[in-house]
Design a protein around this motif. Structure first.
Motif, PDB file in Angstrom:
ATOM      1  N   GLY A 153       0.922  -1.954   0.541  1.00  0.00           N
ATOM      2  CA  GLY A 153       0.256   0.219  -0.143  1.00  0.00           C
ATOM      3  C   GLY A 153       0.577   1.114   0.389  1.00  0.00           C
ATOM      4  O   GLY A 153       2.410   0.992  -0.681  1.00  0.00           O
ATOM      5  N   GLY A 154       0.517   2.544   0.062  1.00  0.00           N
ATOM      6  CA  GLY A 154       1.106   3.810   0.140  1.00  0.00           C
ATOM      7  C   GLY A 154       2.058   3.353   1.040  1.00  0.00           C
ATOM      8  O   GLY A 154       2.961   4.514   0.538  1.00  0.00           O
ATOM      9  N   PHE A 155       2.817   2.747   1.743  1.00  0.00           N
ATOM     10  CA  PHE A 155       3.881   2.934   2.125  1.00  0.00           C
ATOM     11  C   PHE A 155       4.890   2.262   1.945  1.00  0.00           C
ATOM     12  O   PHE A 155       5.899   2.902   2.132  1.00  0.00           O
ATOM     13  N   GLY A 158      -0.481   7.067   6.459  1.00  0.00           N
ATOM     14  CA  GLY A 158      -1.434   6.305   6.024  1.00  0.00           C
ATOM     15  C   GLY A 158      -2.706   6.063   6.951  1.00  0.00           C
ATOM     16  O   GLY A 158      -2.780   6.395   8.130  1.00  0.00           O
ATOM     17  N   HIS A 159      -3.610   5.437   5.971  1.00  0.00           N
ATOM     18  CA  HIS A 159      -4.829   5.008   6.910  1.00  0.00           C
ATOM     19  C   HIS A 159      -5.133   3.804   7.752  1.00  0.00           C
ATOM     20  O   HIS A 159      -5.701   4.080   8.795  1.00  0.00           O
ATOM     21  N   ASP A 160      -4.055   3.063   6.883  1.00  0.00           N
ATOM     22  CA  ASP A 160      -3.951   1.967   7.386  1.00  0.00           C
ATOM     23  C   ASP A 160      -2.038   0.969   6.796  1.00  0.00           C
ATOM     24  O   ASP A 160      -2.036   2.053   6.835  1.00  0.00           O
ATOM     25  N   VAL A 161      -2.151   0.098   7.868  1.00  0.00           N
ATOM     26  CA  VAL A 161      -0.677  -0.541   7.399  1.00  0.00           C
ATOM     27  C   VAL A 161      -0.930  -1.830   6.791  1.00  0.00           C
ATOM     28  O   VAL A 161      -2.174  -2.850   7.418  1.00  0.00           O
ATOM     29  N   ASP A 162      -0.771  -2.632   5.551  1.00  0.00           N
ATOM     30  CA  ASP A 162      -0.720  -3.568   4.655  1.00  0.00           C
ATOM     31  C   ASP A 162       0.063  -4.287   4.406  1.00  0.00           C
ATOM     32  O   ASP A 162       1.335  -4.003   4.304  1.00  0.00           O
ATOM     33  N   PHE A 163      -0.460  -5.869   4.547  1.00  0.00           N
ATOM     34  CA  PHE A 163       0.727  -6.765   4.459  1.00  0.00           C
ATOM     35  C   PHE A 163       0.621  -7.248   3.686  1.00  0.00           C
ATOM     36  O   PHE A 163      -0.415  -8.202   3.761  1.00  0.00           O
TER      37      PHE A 163
HETATM   38 MN    MN Z   1      -3.673   1.163   2.908  1.00  0.00          MN
END
Ligand code: MN
Ligand code: TTP
Ligand code: MN
Ligand code: MN
Length: 375
Positions: free
Chosen positions: A193-195, A202-207
């Motif tokens: 995602g954004g990171f 970010g609005h969240d963290v995606d893995f």
């Molecule tokens: Mn995200």
């Protein structure tokens, strides 16, 4: 063709996936305005209009200079009459009446507040607004029927509104690594995602998680979730099973762009002190989020190793970049791209890839690194 400050020619390609779009650019004063109109169109369930404004904004993000006059826009693609009118007004008057009145409107603000609740989409928000509700507080006050996701969304509303920092993302990465390594050694874990595109918040963290031995990843998500629950890390989680099947005659024409991986939408609990000092602490269990606690949205996805490159490309974003990749594949190459596979309709076969670079090559596109996919 357009000339930049040095008199050099700019050739702006028309698909966002053909261009480099950095995170920081020179035209935020215009793109923010166009994106208000894009968001408003989404709120009105007008996807075509929304995408038109987003494409226009995206072209301006890719410009190597600040737009000073309408002359600067000559020969640029994707700028429709409406977008040009808005840009002209901002260049001449400093702001656009349409954008400002949209921003101020009660409808827009209520849609923003209500769709800002985790688990609430445009249709639900719209129904609530027609019933006279305006804010998350109104939902509690009037005792609205909420599903489990929405209950969590309301409960952690203010926490989830706060931007997630890169430091918090790193902290969560350490927790996810601990979980994954203890249930299945040898996995690969990637921040998405954004990171991955270089955003600082970010609005969240995606893995994205995979294992080099195909098949080992089956059932992995449930084990990760159990581990996290035992450690008291999860305030909320909803897991969906992998439902992807590769069909010999090509991908099913699906109405949705949603992928079918084993995936988990969750809310992690961090301790604020740990989150500040940068050390992970997962010792306390329980599912309340008290004053010393930080709630963060986390998305986990597990992919089979053979689909890892496609999943990586599909979960890096931006959303517009992804949409443009699929449009390019379909319209220019007669191919179907998803987060699982790339299917070539002319040759009737799936094109395999082990890296993102190979997928861009299959698509006849120059490779664009994640940091330049901020379309
Ligand atoms: Mn995200
Ligand atoms: P998001 O986490 O929604 O967006 P983001 O990480 O780019 O930005 P933010 O900082 O606001 O979190 O989605 C990340 C990527 O995941 C997005 O590019 C597309 C992909 N994605 C899917 O493939 N399927 C889905 O259902 C969702 C929600 C996202
Ligand atoms: Mn620049
Ligand atoms: Mn996400």
């Amino acid at each position: 063709p357009e000339l930049n400050g040095d008199g050099a020619e700019i050739l702006m390609k028309s698909y966002a996936c053909q261009r480099r779009t950095p995170l920081k650019h020179h035209n935020a004063f215009l793109t923010e305005a166009l994106e208000i109109l894009a968001q408003n169109a989404e709120f009105n369930d007008n996807e075509g209009r929304s995408v038109a404004f987003r494409r226009a904004a995206s072209v301006l993000k890719a410009l190597p200079h600040r737009v000073k006059s309408m002359e600067d826009l000559r020969c640029l693609p994707c700028l429709g009459d409406h977008s040009q009118r808005v840009i002209k007004e901002i260049l001449e008057d400093g702001s656009s009446r349409e954008v400002e009145s949209t921003r101020q409107s009660e409808q827009f603000q209520a849609m923003k507040a209500l769709t800002g609740v985790f688990g609430v989409g445009v249709r639900t928000a719209d129904r609530w607004i027609r019933e006279g509700l305006r804010t998350p507080d109104d939902l509690i006050r009037t005792g609205q029927q909420l599903n489990r996701a929405q209950q969590a969304g309301v409960q952690y509303y203010s926490e989830l509104q706060r931007a997630v920092t890169r430091a918090e993302a790193e902290l969560i990465m350490a927790i996810v690594e601990a979980a994954v390594n203890s249930v299945l050694p040898g996995c690969q874990i990637q921040l998405m995602g954004g990171f991955r595109r270089g955003k600082e918040v970010g609005h969240d963290v995606d893995f994205l998680i995979t294992h080099p031995e195909e098949g080992k990843e089956e059932g992995l998500m449930l084990k990760i979730i159990s581990w996290l629950e035992e450690q008291g890390v999860l305030l909320y989680q909803k897991t969906t099973r992998n439902s992807y099947v590769e069909r010999l005659d090509g991908p099913a024409r699906s109405a949705s762009n949603m992928d079918r991986f084993e995936r988990c939408f969750s809310i992690f609990k961090l301790h604020s002190s740990a989150s500040r000092s940068g050390s992970a602490s997962t010792s306390e269990s329980g599912s309340a989020c008290d004053s010393g606690c930080r709630a963060v949205r986390v998305d986990l996805v597990v992919s089979p190793f053979s689909q890892f490159a496609f999943a990586t490309l599909g979960w890096t974003g931006s959303k517009l970049f992804e949409r443009e990749l699929r449009r390019w594949a379909g319209q220019e190459k007669q191919m179907t791209l998803s987060s699982h596979t790339l299917y070539d309709s002319k040759q009737n076969l799936y094109l395999r890839a082990q890296t993102e670079e190979e997928i861009f090559a299959h698509l006849g596109l120059e490779f664009i690194p994640p940091s330049e996919r901020n379309a």
